[in-house]
Design a protein around this motif. Sequence first.
Motif, PDB file in Angstrom:
ATOM      1  N   CYS A  37      11.562   3.524  -3.695  1.00  0.00           N
ATOM      2  CA  CYS A  37      10.471   3.853  -4.617  1.00  0.00           C
ATOM      3  C   CYS A  37      10.147   5.336  -4.573  1.00  0.00           C
ATOM      4  CB  CYS A  37       9.243   3.016  -4.262  1.00  0.00           C
ATOM      5  SG  CYS A  37       7.853   3.250  -5.380  1.00  0.00           S
ATOM      6  N   MET A  38      10.106   5.903  -3.368  1.00  0.00           N
ATOM      7  CA  MET A  38       9.802   7.332  -3.261  1.00  0.00           C
ATOM      8  C   MET A  38      10.931   8.175  -3.829  1.00  0.00           C
ATOM      9  SD  MET A  38       7.320   9.248  -2.286  1.00  0.00           S
ATOM     10  CE  MET A  38       7.588  10.319  -3.664  1.00  0.00           C
ATOM     11  N   CYS A  39      12.166   7.689  -3.686  1.00  0.00           N
ATOM     12  CA  CYS A  39      13.305   8.428  -4.230  1.00  0.00           C
ATOM     13  C   CYS A  39      13.223   8.532  -5.751  1.00  0.00           C
ATOM     14  CB  CYS A  39      14.604   7.735  -3.804  1.00  0.00           C
ATOM     15  SG  CYS A  39      16.094   8.589  -4.350  1.00  0.00           S
ATOM     16  N   ARG A  40      12.768   7.490  -6.407  1.00  0.00           N
ATOM     17  CA  ARG A  40      12.653   7.522  -7.870  1.00  0.00           C
ATOM     18  C   ARG A  40      11.506   8.431  -8.328  1.00  0.00           C
ATOM     19  NH1 ARG A  40      16.041   4.421 -10.466  1.00  0.00           N
ATOM     20  NH2 ARG A  40      17.081   2.697  -9.379  1.00  0.00           N
ATOM     21  N   GLN A  41      10.566   8.747  -7.424  1.00  0.00           N
ATOM     22  CA  GLN A  41       9.487   9.660  -7.782  1.00  0.00           C
ATOM     23  C   GLN A  41       9.839  11.117  -7.507  1.00  0.00           C
ATOM     24  OE1 GLN A  41       6.885   8.407  -9.390  1.00  0.00           O
ATOM     25  NE2 GLN A  41       7.798   6.370  -9.097  1.00  0.00           N
ATOM     26  N   LEU A  42      11.011  11.354  -6.900  1.00  0.00           N
ATOM     27  CA  LEU A  42      11.393  12.726  -6.592  1.00  0.00           C
ATOM     28  C   LEU A  42      11.622  13.554  -7.846  1.00  0.00           C
ATOM     29  CD1 LEU A  42      13.795  12.363  -3.513  1.00  0.00           C
ATOM     30  CD2 LEU A  42      11.450  13.227  -3.559  1.00  0.00           C
TER      31      LEU A  42
ATOM     32  N   ALA B 157      19.006   4.574  -6.517  1.00  0.00           N
ATOM     33  CA  ALA B 157      17.862   5.395  -6.914  1.00  0.00           C
ATOM     34  C   ALA B 157      18.189   6.877  -6.778  1.00  0.00           C
ATOM     35  CB  ALA B 157      16.640   5.035  -6.065  1.00  0.00           C
ATOM     36  N   ALA B 158      18.879   7.252  -5.699  1.00  0.00           N
ATOM     37  CA  ALA B 158      19.259   8.654  -5.512  1.00  0.00           C
ATOM     38  C   ALA B 158      20.236   9.093  -6.598  1.00  0.00           C
ATOM     39  CB  ALA B 158      19.876   8.835  -4.124  1.00  0.00           C
ATOM     40  N   PHE B 159      21.184   8.230  -6.933  1.00  0.00           N
ATOM     41  CA  PHE B 159      22.160   8.561  -7.975  1.00  0.00           C
ATOM     42  C   PHE B 159      21.467   8.792  -9.328  1.00  0.00           C
ATOM     43  CE2 PHE B 159      24.962   6.957 -11.371  1.00  0.00           C
ATOM     44  CZ  PHE B 159      25.995   7.878 -11.266  1.00  0.00           C
TER      45      PHE B 159
ATOM     46  N   ALA C 217       0.829  -1.198   0.000  1.00  0.00           N
ATOM     47  CA  ALA C 217       0.000   0.000   0.000  1.00  0.00           C
ATOM     48  C   ALA C 217       0.867   1.252   0.000  1.00  0.00           C
ATOM     49  CB  ALA C 217      -0.938  -0.001   1.203  1.00  0.00           C
ATOM     50  N   ARG C 218       1.963   1.255   0.780  1.00  0.00           N
ATOM     51  CA  ARG C 218       2.845   2.424   0.811  1.00  0.00           C
ATOM     52  C   ARG C 218       3.613   2.570  -0.505  1.00  0.00           C
ATOM     53  NH1 ARG C 218       4.235   0.218   5.936  1.00  0.00           N
ATOM     54  NH2 ARG C 218       6.471   0.221   5.507  1.00  0.00           N
ATOM     55  N   LEU C 219       3.988   1.462  -1.114  1.00  0.00           N
ATOM     56  CA  LEU C 219       4.643   1.524  -2.422  1.00  0.00           C
ATOM     57  C   LEU C 219       3.702   2.118  -3.472  1.00  0.00           C
ATOM     58  CD1 LEU C 219       6.497  -1.933  -2.503  1.00  0.00           C
ATOM     59  CD2 LEU C 219       7.545   0.332  -2.290  1.00  0.00           C
ATOM     60  N   ALA C 220       2.446   1.698  -3.411  1.00  0.00           N
ATOM     61  CA  ALA C 220       1.461   2.264  -4.341  1.00  0.00           C
ATOM     62  C   ALA C 220       1.280   3.759  -4.103  1.00  0.00           C
ATOM     63  CB  ALA C 220       0.123   1.535  -4.187  1.00  0.00           C
TER      64      ALA C 220
ATOM     65  N   SER D  91       7.651  11.977   4.497  1.00  0.00           N
ATOM     66  CA  SER D  91       7.370  10.824   5.348  1.00  0.00           C
ATOM     67  C   SER D  91       7.786   9.520   4.674  1.00  0.00           C
ATOM     68  CB  SER D  91       5.874  10.790   5.694  1.00  0.00           C
ATOM     69  OG  SER D  91       5.544   9.615   6.388  1.00  0.00           O
ATOM     70  N   LEU D  92       7.503   9.387   3.396  1.00  0.00           N
ATOM     71  CA  LEU D  92       7.848   8.161   2.687  1.00  0.00           C
ATOM     72  C   LEU D  92       9.339   8.058   2.393  1.00  0.00           C
ATOM     73  CD1 LEU D  92       4.789   8.056   0.257  1.00  0.00           C
ATOM     74  CD2 LEU D  92       5.244   6.489   2.160  1.00  0.00           C
ATOM     75  N   CYS D  93      10.023   9.187   2.223  1.00  0.00           N
ATOM     76  CA  CYS D  93      11.472   9.154   2.041  1.00  0.00           C
ATOM     77  C   CYS D  93      12.197   8.668   3.294  1.00  0.00           C
ATOM     78  CB  CYS D  93      11.993  10.542   1.672  1.00  0.00           C
ATOM     79  SG  CYS D  93      11.677  11.013  -0.046  1.00  0.00           S
ATOM     80  N   GLN D  94      11.549   8.768   4.460  1.00  0.00           N
ATOM     81  CA  GLN D  94      12.147   8.333   5.723  1.00  0.00           C
ATOM     82  C   GLN D  94      11.486   7.067   6.256  1.00  0.00           C
ATOM     83  OE1 GLN D  94      11.749  11.760   8.256  1.00  0.00           O
ATOM     84  NE2 GLN D  94      13.007  13.075   6.929  1.00  0.00           N
ATOM     85  N   ASP D  95      10.826   6.334   5.377  1.00  0.00           N
ATOM     86  CA  ASP D  95      10.139   5.118   5.790  1.00  0.00           C
ATOM     87  C   ASP D  95      11.146   4.096   6.321  1.00  0.00           C
ATOM     88  OD1 ASP D  95       7.168   3.903   5.108  1.00  0.00           O
ATOM     89  OD2 ASP D  95       8.709   2.340   5.217  1.00  0.00           O
ATOM     90  N   VAL D  96      10.663   3.212   7.189  1.00  0.00           N
ATOM     91  CA  VAL D  96      11.549   2.214   7.786  1.00  0.00           C
ATOM     92  C   VAL D  96      11.944   1.130   6.792  1.00  0.00           C
ATOM     93  CG1 VAL D  96      10.670   2.618  10.112  1.00  0.00           C
ATOM     94  CG2 VAL D  96       9.533   0.939   8.647  1.00  0.00           C
ATOM     95  N   GLU D  97      11.162   0.926   5.749  1.00  0.00           N
ATOM     96  CA  GLU D  97      11.463  -0.100   4.743  1.00  0.00           C
ATOM     97  C   GLU D  97      12.260   0.519   3.597  1.00  0.00           C
ATOM     98  OE1 GLU D  97      10.913  -3.247   4.921  1.00  0.00           O
ATOM     99  OE2 GLU D  97       9.741  -3.223   6.771  1.00  0.00           O
TER     100      GLU D  97
END
Length: 846
Positions: A227-232, A266-268, A185-188, A215-221
């Motif tokens: 995934c959130m980094c690639r959406q930045l 992903a950040a790179f 759900a968080r990935l979606a 919040s998602l960039c600092q997720d525990v998983e």
Amino acid sequence: MFVGKMTLSQSGLFGQIDDLQDLTFIERPIRRSLKTAEEIDKLTVDEDLNDIERAVYLLSSGQDVQRASVIVNLPNLVRQNPAETFRRVVPKVREVLHVAGADMQLAAAGSFLTILQDDIVLIQTHTHSILQIVLLNLDHRDTVVGSAWLETLLSAIDALPKETIRQEILSPLVSKAQLSQSVPARLASCRILGKVAAKFESSVVKKDLLPLVRSLCQDVEYEVRSCMCRQLENIARGIGLEHTKAVVLPELVELARDEGSTVRLAAFDTIINLLEMFDSDDRTRVIFPLVKTFCEKCFKADEAVLASLSFQYGKLCHGLSASFTDEQHLWFLEFYKKLCCLGLQHENGHCESQPYPLELENKYALVRRNCAYNFPAMVLFADPNHFLSELYRTFSSLCHDPEISVRRTAAEGFHEVVKLLGPNVHYVHKELITLLQDDSLEVLDALINHLQETLELATSRGEGAGPESKQVNVPDLVPALVAAEQKAASSLRWRVHEKLLQRYSCLPRVISGDQIYFRFLQRMFGIITTNNVLPVQREAARTLCVFLRYNRKQEQRQEIISKIMQELAQGRSYWNRLRFLDLCEIAIDLFSKSYFCKHFLIQALELVNDPVANVRYKLCHMLPRLRSTIRLPADKHLLQQLEFCVRKLLCREKDKDVVATVRKTVLELDKMDITEPELLERQQSEAKLVGEKHTEKKRRDSKAGLSGSKGMSGSTSGATLSTSAGKEMRRAKLARSRSLSSHPSTPKLANSDKTLKVKESGSCPGSGKSSIIPMNDDALRSHHFNVASSSSSLSPTPSTSSMPVLIRSNTSSSVDHRSNGSKDTQSRKLTIQRKSNSFGMQSGRE
């Protein structure tokens, strides 16, 4: 011992027989119907139900296959009756999906996507009901099904209005992005955030989306952070340059130092994609140290990230090159050289793979392949003027790499390297020869994709040089080209051979005519006469024609033409004669009409006597093209030869396919002969019009008498010339019709203005009224051969008319009838009846 073996084998045989006897159930009668009466009754639906009622019934009481059919057909139901479909059918679909299998779920995802993208049914209430179903199934236990519903939602966002997205998607997104929700759900939520960012203004993105992004960039998983980094990237483009520097860049810096390698990667990648959004100060102070640390860390301990780093390296260097100091520029260049040699050891100038585990060796090979892909970009980065000192050894290493995939990638980009080097192209001549002689056909196949461009650039001195500098000698180029062709010919990949022969058509611009004549021409003849693949033979014939076209020595040209006639046109194998006709089709396109008629046309027409029907069949197909090369009145004798060839086919041909083809060909030839007189008449009318205007102008000038008469005489003379040319064409057409009057064709209506007038020397002589005698093909052929044998009429020598007459009667009869004067000749008219399978023939009584 021997008996024991026999007993054992016999027992095994008997055992096999017993097994076969057990299979006798195959002979039992098989049930004709695959469904029982009860099953058929369950699948039967009342025919009186309309589409909506039938869909509701099947969703409630039908089988799975029937429910799936209704779901697939759901978009059509919505288009036909949207109100009833959403009121009665869609709720049933929602109920069914709770217990549906994966196949039905995937079908429903596709149907709802079609409905959401349909502008006709985008009504607020309907969209709400559909989006509720889509969002409900995002958390499906089957990851494949959940991914399908997510793709449906992401694709539908492009078609949905902003207000609908805000109410139906962003509102539930806040709850789904919480840590209490599942990882899928968080990935979606991450992917949905990246998608909707492009739909709203920067202020809305900053206010409503950025808190969730952080919040998602600092997720525990780590999966969620990656995934959130690639959406930045999408988030940054949605909020603009100022907020990107203040909000997104710090997040990227933190993620680039993450403990998870996938997060760092992903950040790179995101940093590289956003380089143009950072100013020079950010690139120098923040991006360069970050990327340098990332590269060093990957090179030492993280081979998994090296593949992506090596693939993005060219883009990275070009994005940062404007902000580099000389020292930074040199560091990135040296690091690239290290990547190109990763996993290799150099001994005596040759590259050899070091003994690594297979998995690690494959990773290193992938890194070197990515470096070969980026090499043209790195030539530009290092400056082509510094190629020899900075990158030549690296390029040579890639071209000699032990891995085929690396050499193939280097060959694919070779033309780009040659283009960048310009006048210094001679630096890579050795590598060109190496790739042409490579042991792998894959490398050769990659090189020949742009071989023409590569060879032309490799043999020139640069753009500023004149044409005299085109023939630059490349050592060992000709032997390498010969070896490449032989390697392709000996392989089973005939398409590579065909493509290579097509590329060799550029050789006249690359090497001298003598080199082509002595090293390649005989090889082309060998391929045409001995190869077993038709496309390869035809491509060799085309290349041979190109070599002939650009050969400047008259003696060599004559020898090539003579060889074509001997080995192809007069070849012992009918296959060679067919290839000669293929070569003629190519020659029509490459050479002038006069050159073709002079050297090829007569030999092609002589194949009308070929004993093999396939050759005559192909010749029939080519006759219209051959006719198009003939220009009147200069080539009137060639037109007579072609007409004689057609009549010979009509008279003597026995093969039914050839006969059918020649009938169609005659119609095409007739159209071609009709068109030319029409053009002449048009020119004649235009000439008359110009003459009349000129005369009127003269009359208006006060020089009435002499000047006016001169203008009239000039126009009359021009019209007379056009009229004479038109009469010549009509006479040619008349002769064709006279000679073909007794031969098969499609039905034509007799026109009183265009009735064919025939002399008595045409068909059978007669002194009374004409009569029409229908005859079949065999009778007509026998009649033609009997008359021809008695009168010796089959001669290509032209008679008194403009066209040769195919069949003559007795000479005395012809002379008598010609002496009767023009009145009798004009009074006789030939009525032609043409049928599809029979001939009509004019005859008279003695």
